[in-house]
Write a protein that holds these residues in place. Structure first.
Motif, PDB file in Angstrom:
ATOM      1  N   ILE A  54       0.985  -1.382   0.020  1.00  0.00           N
ATOM      2  CA  ILE A  54       0.038   0.031  -0.031  1.00  0.00           C
ATOM      3  C   ILE A  54       0.672   1.115  -0.025  1.00  0.00           C
ATOM      4  CG2 ILE A  54      -1.910   1.379   1.269  1.00  0.00           C
ATOM      5  CD1 ILE A  54      -2.623  -1.208   2.524  1.00  0.00           C
ATOM      6  N   GLU A  55       1.843   1.354   0.996  1.00  0.00           N
ATOM      7  CA  GLU A  55       2.873   2.510   0.768  1.00  0.00           C
ATOM      8  C   GLU A  55       2.021   3.708   1.342  1.00  0.00           C
ATOM      9  OE1 GLU A  55       5.808   1.983   1.190  1.00  0.00           O
ATOM     10  OE2 GLU A  55       6.296   0.089   0.403  1.00  0.00           O
ATOM     11  N   LEU A  56       1.147   4.046   2.253  1.00  0.00           N
ATOM     12  CA  LEU A  56       0.731   5.166   2.393  1.00  0.00           C
ATOM     13  C   LEU A  56       1.682   5.994   3.138  1.00  0.00           C
ATOM     14  CD1 LEU A  56      -2.750   3.775   3.568  1.00  0.00           C
ATOM     15  CD2 LEU A  56      -2.004   4.686   1.510  1.00  0.00           C
ATOM     16  N   PHE A  57       1.558   7.384   3.325  1.00  0.00           N
ATOM     17  CA  PHE A  57       2.147   8.387   4.102  1.00  0.00           C
ATOM     18  C   PHE A  57       1.549   8.239   5.378  1.00  0.00           C
ATOM     19  CE2 PHE A  57       2.566   9.702  -0.371  1.00  0.00           C
ATOM     20  CZ  PHE A  57       3.981   9.634  -0.455  1.00  0.00           C
ATOM     21  N   ASP A  58       2.038   7.478   6.310  1.00  0.00           N
ATOM     22  CA  ASP A  58       1.424   7.444   7.661  1.00  0.00           C
ATOM     23  C   ASP A  58       1.707   8.743   8.622  1.00  0.00           C
ATOM     24  OD1 ASP A  58       0.489   4.833   7.439  1.00  0.00           O
ATOM     25  OD2 ASP A  58       2.306   3.788   8.164  1.00  0.00           O
ATOM     26  N   ASP A  59       2.515   9.633   8.222  1.00  0.00           N
ATOM     27  CA  ASP A  59       2.438  11.145   8.479  1.00  0.00           C
ATOM     28  C   ASP A  59       1.359  12.094   8.075  1.00  0.00           C
ATOM     29  OD1 ASP A  59       4.077  11.054   6.619  1.00  0.00           O
ATOM     30  OD2 ASP A  59       5.560  12.430   7.272  1.00  0.00           O
ATOM     31  N   PRO A 110      -3.253   7.209   8.378  1.00  0.00           N
ATOM     32  CA  PRO A 110      -3.627   5.852   8.085  1.00  0.00           C
ATOM     33  C   PRO A 110      -3.046   4.686   9.080  1.00  0.00           C
ATOM     34  CG  PRO A 110      -2.753   7.103   6.293  1.00  0.00           C
ATOM     35  CD  PRO A 110      -3.061   8.133   7.440  1.00  0.00           C
ATOM     36  N   ALA A 111      -2.196   5.273   9.997  1.00  0.00           N
ATOM     37  CA  ALA A 111      -1.425   4.100  10.881  1.00  0.00           C
ATOM     38  C   ALA A 111      -2.567   3.682  11.866  1.00  0.00           C
ATOM     39  CB  ALA A 111      -0.123   4.482  11.503  1.00  0.00           C
ATOM     40  N   ASP A 112      -3.578   4.645  12.085  1.00  0.00           N
ATOM     41  CA  ASP A 112      -4.479   4.448  12.905  1.00  0.00           C
ATOM     42  C   ASP A 112      -5.660   3.543  12.678  1.00  0.00           C
ATOM     43  OD1 ASP A 112      -3.070   5.760  14.773  1.00  0.00           O
ATOM     44  OD2 ASP A 112      -4.041   7.650  14.465  1.00  0.00           O
ATOM     45  N   LEU A 113      -5.684   3.257  11.260  1.00  0.00           N
ATOM     46  CA  LEU A 113      -6.985   2.696  10.847  1.00  0.00           C
ATOM     47  C   LEU A 113      -6.679   1.124  10.516  1.00  0.00           C
ATOM     48  CD1 LEU A 113      -7.762   5.293   8.221  1.00  0.00           C
ATOM     49  CD2 LEU A 113      -8.963   4.805  10.503  1.00  0.00           C
ATOM     50  N   PRO A 114      -7.708   0.345  10.577  1.00  0.00           N
ATOM     51  CA  PRO A 114      -7.504  -1.174  10.249  1.00  0.00           C
ATOM     52  C   PRO A 114      -7.028  -1.537   8.986  1.00  0.00           C
ATOM     53  CG  PRO A 114      -9.956  -0.701  10.421  1.00  0.00           C
ATOM     54  CD  PRO A 114      -9.064   0.623  10.786  1.00  0.00           C
ATOM     55  N   GLN A 115      -6.571  -2.556   8.702  1.00  0.00           N
ATOM     56  CA  GLN A 115      -6.135  -3.040   7.173  1.00  0.00           C
ATOM     57  C   GLN A 115      -7.063  -2.805   6.179  1.00  0.00           C
ATOM     58  OE1 GLN A 115      -3.048  -3.088   6.585  1.00  0.00           O
ATOM     59  NE2 GLN A 115      -2.846  -4.643   4.716  1.00  0.00           N
ATOM     60  N   LEU A 117      -9.536  -0.927   5.796  1.00  0.00           N
ATOM     61  CA  LEU A 117      -9.526   0.885   5.563  1.00  0.00           C
ATOM     62  C   LEU A 117      -8.299   1.154   4.891  1.00  0.00           C
ATOM     63  CD1 LEU A 117     -11.722   2.452   8.257  1.00  0.00           C
ATOM     64  CD2 LEU A 117     -12.490   1.738   6.263  1.00  0.00           C
ATOM     65  N   ARG A 118      -7.284   0.625   5.227  1.00  0.00           N
ATOM     66  CA  ARG A 118      -5.959   1.218   4.534  1.00  0.00           C
ATOM     67  C   ARG A 118      -6.085   0.669   3.303  1.00  0.00           C
ATOM     68  NH1 ARG A 118      -1.591   2.564   7.278  1.00  0.00           N
ATOM     69  NH2 ARG A 118      -0.246   1.240   6.138  1.00  0.00           N
ATOM     70  N   LYS A 119      -6.462  -0.709   2.912  1.00  0.00           N
ATOM     71  CA  LYS A 119      -6.519  -0.938   1.663  1.00  0.00           C
ATOM     72  C   LYS A 119      -7.521   0.135   0.564  1.00  0.00           C
ATOM     73  CE  LYS A 119      -4.151  -4.929   1.311  1.00  0.00           C
ATOM     74  NZ  LYS A 119      -3.550  -5.232   0.063  1.00  0.00           N
ATOM     75  N   LEU A 120      -8.531   0.436   1.134  1.00  0.00           N
ATOM     76  CA  LEU A 120      -9.421   1.335   0.281  1.00  0.00           C
ATOM     77  C   LEU A 120      -8.815   2.634   0.381  1.00  0.00           C
ATOM     78  CD1 LEU A 120     -12.861   0.525   2.249  1.00  0.00           C
ATOM     79  CD2 LEU A 120     -12.072   0.256  -0.247  1.00  0.00           C
ATOM     80  N   ILE A 121      -7.915   3.292   1.290  1.00  0.00           N
ATOM     81  CA  ILE A 121      -7.228   4.351   1.052  1.00  0.00           C
ATOM     82  C   ILE A 121      -6.341   4.510  -0.132  1.00  0.00           C
ATOM     83  CG2 ILE A 121      -5.716   5.760   2.211  1.00  0.00           C
ATOM     84  CD1 ILE A 121      -6.956   5.053   4.814  1.00  0.00           C
ATOM     85  N   GLY A 122      -5.731   3.182  -0.295  1.00  0.00           N
ATOM     86  CA  GLY A 122      -4.880   2.905  -1.567  1.00  0.00           C
ATOM     87  C   GLY A 122      -5.770   3.156  -2.908  1.00  0.00           C
ATOM     88  N   VAL A 123      -6.933   2.580  -2.868  1.00  0.00           N
ATOM     89  CA  VAL A 123      -7.724   2.591  -4.014  1.00  0.00           C
ATOM     90  C   VAL A 123      -8.326   4.101  -4.053  1.00  0.00           C
ATOM     91  CG1 VAL A 123     -10.130   2.073  -4.952  1.00  0.00           C
ATOM     92  CG2 VAL A 123      -8.680   0.324  -3.751  1.00  0.00           C
ATOM     93  N   ALA A 124      -8.783   4.757  -2.926  1.00  0.00           N
ATOM     94  CA  ALA A 124      -9.110   6.207  -3.116  1.00  0.00           C
ATOM     95  C   ALA A 124      -8.075   7.168  -3.630  1.00  0.00           C
ATOM     96  CB  ALA A 124      -9.721   6.787  -1.901  1.00  0.00           C
ATOM     97  N   ARG A 125      -6.772   6.723  -3.058  1.00  0.00           N
ATOM     98  CA  ARG A 125      -5.537   7.577  -3.595  1.00  0.00           C
ATOM     99  C   ARG A 125      -5.480   7.793  -4.834  1.00  0.00           C
ATOM    100  NH1 ARG A 125       0.072   6.430  -1.006  1.00  0.00           N
ATOM    101  NH2 ARG A 125      -0.278   4.476  -2.141  1.00  0.00           N
ATOM    102  N   ALA A 126      -5.655   6.452  -5.647  1.00  0.00           N
ATOM    103  CA  ALA A 126      -5.524   6.193  -7.207  1.00  0.00           C
ATOM    104  C   ALA A 126      -7.066   6.781  -7.786  1.00  0.00           C
ATOM    105  CB  ALA A 126      -5.583   4.882  -7.756  1.00  0.00           C
TER     106      ALA A 126
END
Length: 218
Positions: A54-59, A110-115, A117-126
């Protein structure tokens, strides 16, 4: 949907489409030729992708993660953003959050969210880049059955909002449950193609998926 055993070439196909590995052949989106263009040029013409990692920016907040992908900056804006945080929101960011039912998570880290939702954030980012075609590389990896079903529901909303999706995943229930059309790849060659019910009954597909995966297809 694009399915196939490990090593069939599914991720390589996405890498080739998006310009990250050299390939032969040509392809278009909406009549515009993308063959031979670098990845960033293909993205600007409407081709987006996610990655298995996923490689989100956790900060950064969820909205700020989406801002990074949606912003088409100049040299001046790039210099500003080396010292300033990216802009927090825009219409395309809010649309992506709305389509995926992520509005309530927009200000979270993102670091405070379950996996799931993190996957969905990756989709939302794209999706925030407003692509015409979105390639998803194993978005359900690491999700449990309930999370995968919820992912499928939200991916259908993306398609219904007007963005076409190429879905690669090993979760047969997800792919065969939400895709309109499915291709099956084995050793770099298409061995079956059609609606999910046709693919599900294809003898070549069942043979390719020996073991538990074959049972899931049936």
């Amino acid at each position: 949907g694009l399915i196939g055993p490990n090593g069939a070439g599914k991720t390589t196909f996405i890498d080739a489409l998006t310009g990250f590995v050299p390939c032969e052949g040509r392809f278009q989106i909406g009549g515009e030729e993308l063959s031979g263009l670098p990845p960033h040029a293909r993205a600007r013409l409407g081709l987006a992708r996610t990655w298995q990692s996923i490689e989100l920016f956790d900060d950064l907040s969820v909205r700020e993660n989406l801002a990074v992908a949606s912003h088409r900056g100049s040299w001046l804006s790039m210099m500003k953003e080396t010292v300033l945080r990216p802009r927090g929101s825009s219409p395309e960011i809010e649309r992506a959050l709305e389509v995926l039912d992520l509005e309530s998570a927009g200000d979270a880290l993102p670091a405070d969210l379950p996996q799931g939702l993190r996957k969905l954030i990756g989709v939302a980012r794209a999706l925030a880049a407003e692509p015409r075609v979105l390639c998803l590389d194993e978005p359900a990896a690491g999700l449990d059955t309930q999370e995968s079903q919820e992912l499928g529901r939200r991916l259908r909303r993306v398609v219904e909002s007007g963005t076409s999706i190429l879905l690669v995943d090993h979760d047969m229930g997800l792919v065969l449950g939400i895709c309109d059309d499915v291709y099956v790849l084995e050793f770099g060659k298409i061995i079956a193609h059609g609606p999910p019910e046709t693919v599900r009954r294809d003898p070549q597909v069942i043979t390719a998926y020996l073991g538990s995966a074959a049972e899931e297809i049936q």
